[in-house]
Design a protein around this motif. Structure first.
Motif: not given
Length: 83
Positions: A45-51
């Motif tokens: 929801e915070k828009g934190k992506g992963n690799l």
């Protein structure tokens, strides 16, 4: 129905949150339904992506591929969504 064009992963988080809230779902409940942690949902929801998601969107952007999200409430009515 609401339609949002997505250019980067960060654009998806607010949509996930808006739809979840429009359906009166708590983060804990949705995370449990999806079999992952609430912390992971918070990051989404915070828009934190992963690799992997970062690489996916870099590839899409490089190739000129557009992602569009269309959503409405669970009863089929359109929602504002705040996005």
């Amino acid at each position: 129905m609401t339609t949002v064009q997505v250019r980067k992963f960060r654009d998806i988080g607010p949509v996930i949150k808006a739809v979840r809230e429009s359906r009166a779902l708590r983060q804990e409940d949705l995370a449990e339904q999806l079999a992952f942690s609430r912390d992971y949902l918070i990051d989404l929801e915070k828009g934190k992506g992963n690799l992997y998601i970062t690489r996916l969107f870099r590839t899409l952007n490089e190739l000129g591929i557009t992602v569009t999200l269309t959503y409405g409430s669970s009863d089929g009515e359109a929602t504002d969504g705040g996005a």
